[in-house]
Scaffold this motif. Structure first.
Motif, PDB file in Angstrom:
ATOM      1  N   ARG A   1      21.990  77.517  46.635  1.00  0.00           N
ATOM      2  CA  ARG A   1      21.763  77.655  48.072  1.00  0.00           C
ATOM      3  C   ARG A   1      22.478  78.876  48.649  1.00  0.00           C
ATOM      4  NH1 ARG A   1      22.665  72.426  51.694  1.00  0.00           N
ATOM      5  NH2 ARG A   1      21.221  71.748  50.095  1.00  0.00           N
ATOM      6  N   GLU A   2      23.723  79.115  48.220  1.00  0.00           N
ATOM      7  CA  GLU A   2      24.477  80.230  48.796  1.00  0.00           C
ATOM      8  C   GLU A   2      23.838  81.584  48.472  1.00  0.00           C
ATOM      9  OE1 GLU A   2      26.465  79.038  44.916  1.00  0.00           O
ATOM     10  OE2 GLU A   2      25.907  77.946  46.729  1.00  0.00           O
ATOM     11  N   VAL A   3      23.181  81.695  47.322  1.00  0.00           N
ATOM     12  CA  VAL A   3      22.499  82.940  46.972  1.00  0.00           C
ATOM     13  C   VAL A   3      21.296  83.145  47.892  1.00  0.00           C
ATOM     14  CG1 VAL A   3      21.163  84.142  45.182  1.00  0.00           C
ATOM     15  CG2 VAL A   3      23.266  82.928  44.582  1.00  0.00           C
ATOM     16  N   ILE A   4      20.499  82.115  48.062  1.00  0.00           N
ATOM     17  CA  ILE A   4      19.295  82.213  48.889  1.00  0.00           C
ATOM     18  C   ILE A   4      19.665  82.406  50.351  1.00  0.00           C
ATOM     19  CG2 ILE A   4      17.190  81.024  49.616  1.00  0.00           C
ATOM     20  CD1 ILE A   4      17.380  82.092  46.610  1.00  0.00           C
ATOM     21  N   HIS A   5      20.680  81.721  50.816  1.00  0.00           N
ATOM     22  CA  HIS A   5      21.089  81.852  52.216  1.00  0.00           C
ATOM     23  C   HIS A   5      21.678  83.232  52.514  1.00  0.00           C
ATOM     24  CE1 HIS A   5      21.091  77.436  53.706  1.00  0.00           C
ATOM     25  NE2 HIS A   5      20.085  77.666  52.879  1.00  0.00           N
ATOM     26  N   SER A   6      21.999  84.001  51.494  1.00  0.00           N
ATOM     27  CA  SER A   6      22.516  85.351  51.711  1.00  0.00           C
ATOM     28  C   SER A   6      21.399  86.370  51.958  1.00  0.00           C
ATOM     29  CB  SER A   6      23.354  85.798  50.508  1.00  0.00           C
ATOM     30  OG  SER A   6      22.522  86.063  49.389  1.00  0.00           O
ATOM     31  N   VAL A   7      20.157  85.966  51.738  1.00  0.00           N
ATOM     32  CA  VAL A   7      19.014  86.866  51.907  1.00  0.00           C
ATOM     33  C   VAL A   7      18.584  86.863  53.375  1.00  0.00           C
ATOM     34  CG1 VAL A   7      16.613  87.311  51.237  1.00  0.00           C
ATOM     35  CG2 VAL A   7      18.231  86.420  49.549  1.00  0.00           C
ATOM     36  N   ASP A   8      18.396  88.054  53.929  1.00  0.00           N
ATOM     37  CA  ASP A   8      17.916  88.190  55.307  1.00  0.00           C
ATOM     38  C   ASP A   8      16.397  88.281  55.333  1.00  0.00           C
ATOM     39  OD1 ASP A   8      20.463  88.239  56.484  1.00  0.00           O
ATOM     40  OD2 ASP A   8      20.657  90.395  56.131  1.00  0.00           O
ATOM     41  N   GLY A   9      15.821  87.855  56.457  1.00  0.00           N
ATOM     42  CA  GLY A   9      14.390  88.055  56.669  1.00  0.00           C
ATOM     43  C   GLY A   9      13.531  86.825  56.543  1.00  0.00           C
ATOM     44  N   PHE A  10      14.119  85.674  56.231  1.00  0.00           N
ATOM     45  CA  PHE A  10      13.307  84.471  56.143  1.00  0.00           C
ATOM     46  C   PHE A  10      12.751  84.108  57.505  1.00  0.00           C
ATOM     47  CE2 PHE A  10      15.727  83.761  52.203  1.00  0.00           C
ATOM     48  CZ  PHE A  10      14.674  83.479  51.357  1.00  0.00           C
ATOM     49  N   HIS A  11      11.632  83.437  57.511  1.00  0.00           N
ATOM     50  CA  HIS A  11      10.978  82.997  58.733  1.00  0.00           C
ATOM     51  C   HIS A  11      11.654  81.725  59.243  1.00  0.00           C
ATOM     52  CE1 HIS A  11       7.626  83.149  61.445  1.00  0.00           C
ATOM     53  NE2 HIS A  11       7.458  81.870  61.275  1.00  0.00           N
ATOM     54  N   ARG A  12      11.780  81.566  60.511  1.00  0.00           N
ATOM     55  CA  ARG A  12      12.342  80.365  61.147  1.00  0.00           C
ATOM     56  C   ARG A  12      13.755  80.060  60.675  1.00  0.00           C
ATOM     57  NH1 ARG A  12       8.143  75.579  60.671  1.00  0.00           N
ATOM     58  NH2 ARG A  12       8.629  75.905  58.519  1.00  0.00           N
ATOM     59  N   ASN A  13      14.632  81.003  60.747  1.00  0.00           N
ATOM     60  CA  ASN A  13      16.008  80.793  60.299  1.00  0.00           C
ATOM     61  C   ASN A  13      16.964  80.569  61.457  1.00  0.00           C
ATOM     62  OD1 ASN A  13      16.064  80.649  57.601  1.00  0.00           O
ATOM     63  ND2 ASN A  13      16.953  82.633  57.246  1.00  0.00           N
ATOM     64  N   GLN A  14      16.532  79.890  62.506  1.00  0.00           N
ATOM     65  CA  GLN A  14      17.392  79.709  63.656  1.00  0.00           C
ATOM     66  C   GLN A  14      18.559  78.765  63.386  1.00  0.00           C
ATOM     67  OE1 GLN A  14      14.029  79.373  63.812  1.00  0.00           O
ATOM     68  NE2 GLN A  14      13.484  81.178  64.960  1.00  0.00           N
ATOM     69  N   ASN A  15      18.362  77.761  62.571  1.00  0.00           N
ATOM     70  CA  ASN A  15      19.397  76.765  62.327  1.00  0.00           C
ATOM     71  C   ASN A  15      20.052  77.013  60.964  1.00  0.00           C
ATOM     72  OD1 ASN A  15      21.005  74.558  61.960  1.00  0.00           O
ATOM     73  ND2 ASN A  15      19.394  73.042  62.219  1.00  0.00           N
ATOM     74  N   PRO A  16      21.287  77.521  60.960  1.00  0.00           N
ATOM     75  CA  PRO A  16      21.948  77.798  59.679  1.00  0.00           C
ATOM     76  C   PRO A  16      22.247  76.532  58.873  1.00  0.00           C
ATOM     77  CG  PRO A  16      23.412  78.278  61.512  1.00  0.00           C
ATOM     78  CD  PRO A  16      22.092  77.902  62.104  1.00  0.00           C
ATOM     79  N   GLU A  17      22.229  75.374  59.552  1.00  0.00           N
ATOM     80  CA  GLU A  17      22.485  74.114  58.843  1.00  0.00           C
ATOM     81  C   GLU A  17      21.269  73.646  58.039  1.00  0.00           C
ATOM     82  OE1 GLU A  17      25.502  72.715  58.656  1.00  0.00           O
ATOM     83  OE2 GLU A  17      26.111  74.480  59.800  1.00  0.00           O
ATOM     84  N   GLU A  18      20.085  74.131  58.372  1.00  0.00           N
ATOM     85  CA  GLU A  18      18.869  73.768  57.643  1.00  0.00           C
ATOM     86  C   GLU A  18      18.929  74.400  56.256  1.00  0.00           C
ATOM     87  OE1 GLU A  18      15.561  72.545  56.107  1.00  0.00           O
ATOM     88  OE2 GLU A  18      15.971  71.911  58.167  1.00  0.00           O
ATOM     89  N   PRO A  19      18.878  73.597  55.192  1.00  0.00           N
ATOM     90  CA  PRO A  19      18.981  74.180  53.852  1.00  0.00           C
ATOM     91  C   PRO A  19      17.723  74.944  53.418  1.00  0.00           C
ATOM     92  CG  PRO A  19      18.743  71.799  53.717  1.00  0.00           C
ATOM     93  CD  PRO A  19      18.876  72.145  55.173  1.00  0.00           C
ATOM     94  N   ALA A  20      16.555  74.497  53.870  1.00  0.00           N
ATOM     95  CA  ALA A  20      15.305  75.142  53.451  1.00  0.00           C
ATOM     96  C   ALA A  20      15.174  76.525  54.081  1.00  0.00           C
ATOM     97  CB  ALA A  20      14.116  74.272  53.829  1.00  0.00           C
TER      98      ALA A  20
END
Length: 147
Positions: free
Chosen positions: A93-112
């Motif tokens: 998760r920490e690797v994927i969450h480090s990537v910028d540009g995902f769609h609908r990333n308003q909630n940092p608590e959302e794992p998806a």
């Protein structure tokens, strides 16, 4: 029968990175050669393009899914799968969450993390396909630096 592969990446590449590379290659070369974009051709890749990174039960890993919420390129919509059975399509998760540009990333608590939504799907236009391609490449880069 012998199959010869050309342009095969090094054996250091993970199956996950190779899966993303195949998606990127399909978007790059086959579907807008000489600047011609084909909605039908890109839509045919429905099961082979990344749609989201989805949490895996009892894990901090995320699994790469197609638009059908099935492991990318793996199975038809009607077949039930357990995400846990696809460890080769998982990333921390920490690797994927480090990537910028995902769609609908308003909630940092959302794992998806989502690559696109119905309005920004790559078959809705060349600019959306190009945006997806950039995000796929960013994910590949993040996976390459993973320890």
């Amino acid at each position: 029968m012998t199959i010869i592969f050309t342009h095969v990446p090094s054996s250091k590449e993970s199956p996950l990175a190779l899966t993303l590379m195949l998606a990127a290659e399909a978007l790059t070369f086959d579907y807008w050669h000489a600047g011609r974009y084909s909605r039908a051709s890109v839509q045919a890749l429905w099961n082979h393009l990344p749609y989201c990174w989805h949490p895996v039960a009892d894990s901090d890993d995320l699994v790469l899914l197609s638009r059908n919420y099935k492991p990318i390129g793996a199975v038809p919509r009607r077949i039930h799968v357990r995400y846990e059975d696809y460890p080769h399509l998982m990333a921390p998760r920490e690797v994927i969450h480090s990537v910028d540009g995902f769609h609908r990333n308003q909630n940092p608590e959302e794992p998806a993390r989502w690559f696109y939504d119905d309005g920004t799907a790559p078959w809705n236009g060349k600019r959306y396909a190009e945006t997806l391609l950039k995000l796929i490449r960013a994910n590949i880069a993040a996976l390459e630096v993973e320890p």
